[in-house]
Design an enzyme around this catalytic site. Sequence first.
Site, PDB file in Angstrom:
ATOM      1  N   HIS A  14     -13.640  -4.198   1.079  1.00 12.73           N
ATOM      2  CA  HIS A  14     -13.954  -5.602   1.346  1.00 12.73           C
ATOM      3  C   HIS A  14     -14.509  -5.724   2.769  1.00 12.73           C
ATOM      4  O   HIS A  14     -14.553  -4.761   3.525  1.00 12.73           O
ATOM      5  CB  HIS A  14     -12.727  -6.513   1.139  1.00 12.73           C
ATOM      6  CG  HIS A  14     -11.733  -6.532   2.244  1.00 12.73           C
ATOM      7  ND1 HIS A  14     -10.979  -7.636   2.533  1.00 12.73           N
ATOM      8  CD2 HIS A  14     -11.362  -5.586   3.133  1.00 12.73           C
ATOM      9  CE1 HIS A  14     -10.166  -7.366   3.544  1.00 12.73           C
ATOM     10  NE2 HIS A  14     -10.379  -6.141   3.938  1.00 12.73           N
ATOM     11  N   CYS A  33     -12.999  -6.188  11.105  1.00 11.36           N
ATOM     12  CA  CYS A  33     -12.741  -6.511   9.700  1.00 11.36           C
ATOM     13  C   CYS A  33     -13.987  -7.051   9.004  1.00 11.36           C
ATOM     14  O   CYS A  33     -13.996  -7.212   7.789  1.00 11.36           O
ATOM     15  CB  CYS A  33     -11.600  -7.517   9.575  1.00 11.36           C
ATOM     16  SG  CYS A  33     -10.044  -6.891  10.228  1.00 11.36           S
ATOM     17  N   HIS A  39     -15.080  -1.892   4.722  1.00 11.70           N
ATOM     18  CA  HIS A  39     -13.972  -0.950   4.905  1.00 11.70           C
ATOM     19  C   HIS A  39     -13.073  -1.159   3.687  1.00 11.70           C
ATOM     20  O   HIS A  39     -13.469  -1.860   2.749  1.00 11.70           O
ATOM     21  CB  HIS A  39     -13.248  -1.181   6.240  1.00 11.70           C
ATOM     22  CG  HIS A  39     -12.509  -2.473   6.314  1.00 11.70           C
ATOM     23  ND1 HIS A  39     -13.157  -3.684   6.494  1.00 11.70           N
ATOM     24  CD2 HIS A  39     -11.191  -2.774   6.203  1.00 11.70           C
ATOM     25  CE1 HIS A  39     -12.259  -4.659   6.513  1.00 11.70           C
ATOM     26  NE2 HIS A  39     -11.064  -4.143   6.324  1.00 11.70           N
ATOM     27  N   HIS A  41      -8.844  -0.684   1.678  1.00 12.03           N
ATOM     28  CA  HIS A  41      -7.384  -0.544   1.774  1.00 12.03           C
ATOM     29  C   HIS A  41      -6.796  -0.013   0.465  1.00 12.03           C
ATOM     30  O   HIS A  41      -7.366  -0.221  -0.603  1.00 12.03           O
ATOM     31  CB  HIS A  41      -6.724  -1.897   2.063  1.00 12.03           C
ATOM     32  CG  HIS A  41      -7.144  -2.536   3.344  1.00 12.03           C
ATOM     33  ND1 HIS A  41      -6.737  -2.063   4.570  1.00 12.03           N
ATOM     34  CD2 HIS A  41      -7.939  -3.610   3.610  1.00 12.03           C
ATOM     35  CE1 HIS A  41      -7.258  -2.818   5.531  1.00 12.03           C
ATOM     36  NE2 HIS A  41      -8.003  -3.762   4.977  1.00 12.03           N
ATOM     37  N   ASP A  79      -9.225  -2.710  -8.729  1.00 15.76           N
ATOM     38  CA  ASP A  79      -9.013  -1.301  -8.377  1.00 15.76           C
ATOM     39  C   ASP A  79     -10.336  -0.541  -8.377  1.00 15.76           C
ATOM     40  O   ASP A  79     -11.088  -0.577  -9.363  1.00 15.76           O
ATOM     41  CB  ASP A  79      -8.042  -0.647  -9.356  1.00 15.76           C
ATOM     42  CG  ASP A  79      -7.658   0.749  -8.906  1.00 15.76           C
ATOM     43  OD1 ASP A  79      -7.534   0.973  -7.681  1.00 15.76           O
ATOM     44  OD2 ASP A  79      -7.484   1.620  -9.777  1.00 15.76           O
ATOM     45  N   HIS A  80     -10.602   0.149  -7.274  1.00 16.03           N
ATOM     46  CA  HIS A  80     -11.878   0.863  -7.083  1.00 16.03           C
ATOM     47  C   HIS A  80     -13.059  -0.104  -7.203  1.00 16.03           C
ATOM     48  O   HIS A  80     -14.108   0.226  -7.737  1.00 16.03           O
ATOM     49  CB  HIS A  80     -11.997   2.054  -8.046  1.00 16.03           C
ATOM     50  CG  HIS A  80     -11.124   3.205  -7.639  1.00 16.03           C
ATOM     51  ND1 HIS A  80      -9.768   3.192  -7.827  1.00 16.03           N
ATOM     52  CD2 HIS A  80     -11.408   4.382  -7.028  1.00 16.03           C
ATOM     53  CE1 HIS A  80      -9.256   4.318  -7.363  1.00 16.03           C
ATOM     54  NE2 HIS A  80     -10.205   5.058  -6.868  1.00 16.03           N
ATOM     55  N   GLU A 124      -1.364  -5.379   2.858  1.00 14.41           N
ATOM     56  CA  GLU A 124      -2.728  -4.927   3.170  1.00 14.41           C
ATOM     57  C   GLU A 124      -2.671  -3.595   3.901  1.00 14.41           C
ATOM     58  O   GLU A 124      -3.489  -2.703   3.670  1.00 14.41           O
ATOM     59  CB  GLU A 124      -3.431  -5.975   4.033  1.00 14.41           C
ATOM     60  CG  GLU A 124      -4.901  -5.699   4.209  1.00 14.41           C
ATOM     61  CD  GLU A 124      -5.580  -6.735   5.076  1.00 14.41           C
ATOM     62  OE1 GLU A 124      -6.304  -7.584   4.528  1.00 14.41           O
ATOM     63  OE2 GLU A 124      -5.394  -6.726   6.321  1.00 14.41           O
TER      64      GLU A 124
END
Lengths: 135, 135, 135, 135, 135, 135
Positions: A14, A33, A39, A41, A79-80, A124
């Site tokens: 994100h 950010c 980037h 998480h 996810d992914h 996060e």
Amino acid sequence: MVYITRRETFAAAHRLFKDGLSNEENLKLFGKCSNPNWHGHNYILEVVVAGEVNPATGFVLDLKELKEIIHKHVISKVDHKNLNIDTDFMIGLNPTSENIVIAIWKQLEDKIPAGKLYSIKLYETENNYFEYRGE
Amino acid sequence: MVYITRRETFAAAHRLFKDGLSNEENLKLFGKCSNPNWHGHNYILEVVVAGEVNPATGFVLDLKELKEIIHKHVISKVDHKNLNIDTDFMIGLNPTSENIVIAIWKQLEDKIPAGKLYSIKLYETENNYFEYRGE
Amino acid sequence: MVYITRRETFAAAHRLFKDGLSNEENLKLFGKCSNPNWHGHNYILEVVVAGEVNPATGFVLDLKELKEIIHKHVISKVDHKNLNIDTDFMIGLNPTSENIVIAIWKQLEDKIPAGKLYSIKLYETENNYFEYRGE
Amino acid sequence: MVYITRRETFAAAHRLFKDGLSNEENLKLFGKCSNPNWHGHNYILEVVVAGEVNPATGFVLDLKELKEIIHKHVISKVDHKNLNIDTDFMIGLNPTSENIVIAIWKQLEDKIPAGKLYSIKLYETENNYFEYRGE
Amino acid sequence: MVYITRRETFAAAHRLFKDGLSNEENLKLFGKCSNPNWHGHNYILEVVVAGEVNPATGFVLDLKELKEIIHKHVISKVDHKNLNIDTDFMIGLNPTSENIVIAIWKQLEDKIPAGKLYSIKLYETENNYFEYRGE
Amino acid sequence: MVYITRRETFAAAHRLFKDGLSNEENLKLFGKCSNPNWHGHNYILEVVVAGEVNPATGFVLDLKELKEIIHKHVISKVDHKNLNIDTDFMIGLNPTSENIVIAIWKQLEDKIPAGKLYSIKLYETENNYFEYRGE
């Protein structure tokens, strides 16, 4: 009343980005950010359902069933994935963890077959957590 | 000989992508890990240095110093970055965790002021870890 | 209303000691926790702030800002310190974790720039936790 | 009012089994959790007591005392035991985690010497948690 | 040479029991770990494979493939099972963690499609771990 | 050959201090770790013993016995103690984690009743670990 929690994880990219601001303004507001190249998480999601124990099963709700609901309505969409681009329920939202927990609440609120959704908690990083209880 | 470990974390985006293959071929080879819109992880990095204990200090190496070296040569280049685009020492490499641990080893190998670099360990998720010892 | 949590750690020495009692009486009351030569812990601190999400940022409060506030008013006064001697906001208090969480609450209560302080949670060991919510 | 938590662990065998149903019916209802030859878990138990801080000690309740109470009334009856057969306070109950947290609450509710029992939390696996607050 | 690790978990019942000894003798030798009604654990299993990085993929071995091999040959035989009764590769063995890690090594040793099996690590509890490297 | 690990924890105070230097010189050398009023940690200790599996028991060594040895020779001397003052086997040593792991090795080396001591690992914080293998 028993509170049952299912923990799931997902890996997503994100960037924090407010529509209507330039890249420079977003970087000024959100710092690293808002890196334009993204980037990501390993998010940890905890879904809490509160309800009476069903005397026929001893369950509030079968956690296997809760797991499937979370996968269908949330994990499969995050996810992914890239939360800014790929996730239908995040479109138009700045993907702060605050906005993510509220959006996940809305995804799940009316899908719980027994008991009531009580809390959505999102880690996060190992130092930053966020919780929404529908209040 | 004492082995000292410094643990650091970083949040990064990436996609598995082999140069010379199309998006479709990459998706076939790497599945969801090759999502063209990226995904990401909270990576955990452990750097292990092995050395004799300095009798003047009782240290193999001051871990504050090791932390600064890791931040200068690794964390500043990967945290809140895209490993395919932003990280100079990953350019041209498919960012599998295997390739990342070898690349981080090369970044740090000749920067350790006392003792010798012994191991680079990387946790991509809570279930997948990777280690390189320069062998 | 979203609850945001920032986790921090600090390493401190202390001994349980009630003013007005002798060493022997303190040892009788508190056992090994009153060792006159001190002992110590890696404390884990969780600070929870509850508030509305600011539509301009998607944050309740920027966690970087919350981190700085916690460091200025708490961590700088307790990390690598002796809680009985070095920490101004603990002077005159027996440093039980109960008293520490209340004292940290008082340090932070009026420093939160958005939302309201909701909870202070402290892990003294992996088996003993303490929480104060200002009630 | 401070909330103090003591964390304990125990290793137990169990199977989900509803009296009055056959093995086949139980297996249909509970799947692998009803394996007639049992399975088991490392359960993690958290007992939370809420109370005022005693000015004489700085404690709500001495956690060593709480630990002994939990061991006497719970851990000694569940650790390295079979919850369906060996545990007196589970006899006649289907040992779902929902039923276990309620039964542990009843074991401890009137044994707390200061403050009041606030919550019983049980981790059956790293992904499934259960909490009861006497409501 | 990179070492890659896949972490899996399973929930199983067992009792320590040496064939040829009576229940009493087993209880004397193994204490509560020989409870005739069983007890159980959430075991954590780590499988480490060492190998060269394949330049075509950047992998030693695709961890999805390793996960499937571990599930087929180990997890499906131990999860929600009784290790003394249900698990074919443990028949005739006293299910100490030492014997389990050796037996899992034998299950997996010749199933690894790239690289070589390097280590089997098993966490029986959060305080007791066991490792076998085929030596 | 199986490697068995017992994990223990202890809470201790210490300061880094080199005999023969003044407080000022120690503070210059060790920074906040040399605070004259002490600080402390929840140390995590892992003791690894390597040995053949005894066919009579299925154990390398009964971990209950190893636990008792560690408690007698190490934990009783460091838990809720000051490592600079209270711990006989640390007298005259600067209590860096490097020096602690070597001293614990010497305490335990000849006390292991079966197998051989293989490694002493110490976590000073969640980010700093130290290991000694007698090399």
